[in-house]
Motif scaffolding. Sequence first.
Motif, PDB file in Angstrom:
ATOM      1  N   ASN A 100      -0.262  -1.355   0.778  1.00 13.50           N
ATOM      2  CA  ASN A 100      -0.979  -1.004  -0.765  1.00 13.50           C
ATOM      3  C   ASN A 100      -0.877  -0.940  -1.933  1.00 13.50           C
ATOM      4  O   ASN A 100      -1.200  -1.269  -2.928  1.00 13.50           O
ATOM      5  CB  ASN A 100      -2.246  -0.549  -0.324  1.00 13.50           C
ATOM      6  N   SER A 101      -0.098  -0.276  -1.672  1.00 15.50           N
ATOM      7  CA  SER A 101       0.525   0.182  -3.067  1.00 15.50           C
ATOM      8  C   SER A 101       1.582  -0.994  -3.599  1.00 15.50           C
ATOM      9  O   SER A 101       1.904  -1.044  -5.109  1.00 15.50           O
ATOM     10  CB  SER A 101       1.419   1.217  -3.296  1.00 15.50           C
ATOM     11  N   LYS A 102       2.363  -1.317  -2.423  1.00 16.73           N
ATOM     12  CA  LYS A 102       3.457  -3.062  -3.262  1.00 16.73           C
ATOM     13  C   LYS A 102       2.913  -4.002  -3.162  1.00 16.73           C
ATOM     14  O   LYS A 102       3.470  -5.136  -4.782  1.00 16.73           O
ATOM     15  CB  LYS A 102       4.988  -2.443  -2.870  1.00 16.73           C
TER      16      LYS A 102
ATOM     17  N   VAL B 158     -15.964  -2.928  -2.154  1.00 15.04           N
ATOM     18  CA  VAL B 158     -15.083  -2.646  -2.295  1.00 15.04           C
ATOM     19  C   VAL B 158     -14.377  -3.111  -2.723  1.00 15.04           C
ATOM     20  O   VAL B 158     -14.121  -4.447  -3.255  1.00 15.04           O
ATOM     21  CB  VAL B 158     -14.357  -3.054  -0.757  1.00 15.04           C
ATOM     22  N   ASN B 159     -13.124  -2.794  -4.143  1.00 12.41           N
ATOM     23  CA  ASN B 159     -12.492  -3.477  -5.041  1.00 12.41           C
ATOM     24  C   ASN B 159     -11.137  -3.919  -4.537  1.00 12.41           C
ATOM     25  O   ASN B 159     -10.688  -3.266  -3.687  1.00 12.41           O
ATOM     26  CB  ASN B 159     -13.117  -2.128  -6.415  1.00 12.41           C
ATOM     27  N   GLN B 160     -11.149  -4.514  -5.302  1.00 10.95           N
ATOM     28  CA  GLN B 160      -9.373  -5.293  -5.577  1.00 10.95           C
ATOM     29  C   GLN B 160      -8.091  -3.781  -5.021  1.00 10.95           C
ATOM     30  O   GLN B 160      -8.324  -3.694  -6.235  1.00 10.95           O
ATOM     31  CB  GLN B 160      -9.559  -6.463  -5.916  1.00 10.95           C
ATOM     32  N   GLY B 161      -7.521  -3.919  -4.801  1.00  9.01           N
ATOM     33  CA  GLY B 161      -6.615  -2.910  -4.264  1.00  9.01           C
ATOM     34  C   GLY B 161      -7.241  -1.616  -3.620  1.00  9.01           C
ATOM     35  O   GLY B 161      -6.447  -0.499  -4.002  1.00  9.01           O
TER      36      GLY B 161
ATOM     37  N   ILE C 283       3.690   2.219   6.236  1.00 12.66           N
ATOM     38  CA  ILE C 283       3.705   0.674   6.560  1.00 12.66           C
ATOM     39  C   ILE C 283       2.218   0.740   6.034  1.00 12.66           C
ATOM     40  O   ILE C 283       2.373  -0.325   4.859  1.00 12.66           O
ATOM     41  CB  ILE C 283       3.060  -0.165   7.845  1.00 12.66           C
ATOM     42  N   LEU C 284       1.301   0.970   6.087  1.00 16.83           N
ATOM     43  CA  LEU C 284      -0.063   0.640   5.794  1.00 16.83           C
ATOM     44  C   LEU C 284      -0.162   1.338   3.915  1.00 16.83           C
ATOM     45  O   LEU C 284      -0.767   0.554   2.849  1.00 16.83           O
ATOM     46  CB  LEU C 284      -1.377   1.749   5.794  1.00 16.83           C
TER      47      LEU C 284
END
Length: 240
Positions: A178-180, A27-30, A173-174
């Motif tokens: 993740n995006s912000k 699993v990579n960051q982000g 919310i999820l």
Amino acid sequence: MSKVVEINNLTVQYPDVKALDDVSLVVNQGDFLGIIGPNGAGKSTLFASMLGINTKYHGTIKFFDEDIRKSKSYLKEIGYVPQKPIFEKNFPVTVTDVVRMGLRKESDENKIDEILQQLWIHELRERRIGELSGGQQQRVFIAKALVHNPKILILDEPVTGIDQQSIDLFYSILRELNSKQKITIIWSSHDLDAVNKLANHVACLNRTLFFHGESEEFFSNDELVKQYSEASMQEHMHHH
Ligand code: ADP
Ligand code: MG
């Protein structure tokens, strides 16, 4: 891209059943990873191993390039939302109390209000946890998981028994986390449509990992989706 999790050849043998068989996963960051798999597929066992709750496994699990058998310091970077706990109506803790349990340092008390607002539960802060609806309780547990500012959020099948409006709010919310806020999300779910909409990576687990890759690749391959659906349908019939 930096790796946050690296699992190699993970096998978990319980007395009666091999729950995981040679699972390898990065699993990579982000990343926003959706883990799908029928009941009994080993999803909770995978999480329990990653969180150091189950230590009887073969293989290696690394967080931030460090073997979790060597150091537990990675745990402060993780927020974990377990499968839904059930509370008695009068269980004597408030929303604020529950969220405070997620704090690692008392000095961070001021984070509580902030996270309650972000999850739309600030006005419920003095209410008892058992009085809330399933969807509200769920947001309280996400707040508890996030109040210490983790880099990774792990959620185990978090929408069972929750109304559609709360599910929609939960998904938005999820997406925002993740995006912000760039939080890496690892989320197990039964809901293929939701995984399709939210996750950018998919892992299909049924004791072994039979697919792991970008969600576009999975959902554009009818044969894979069909295989998955048939496997989970059979499980479903076993259980009912
Ligand atoms: P999932 O979360 O995908 O439903 P689990 O990881 O809970 O799957 O379970 C995988 C298999 O391991 C199931 O057959 C389950 O009965 C078994 N199992 C899970 N936890 C334990 C345990 N602590 N001891 C023995 N067997 C277990
Ligand atoms: Mg489970």
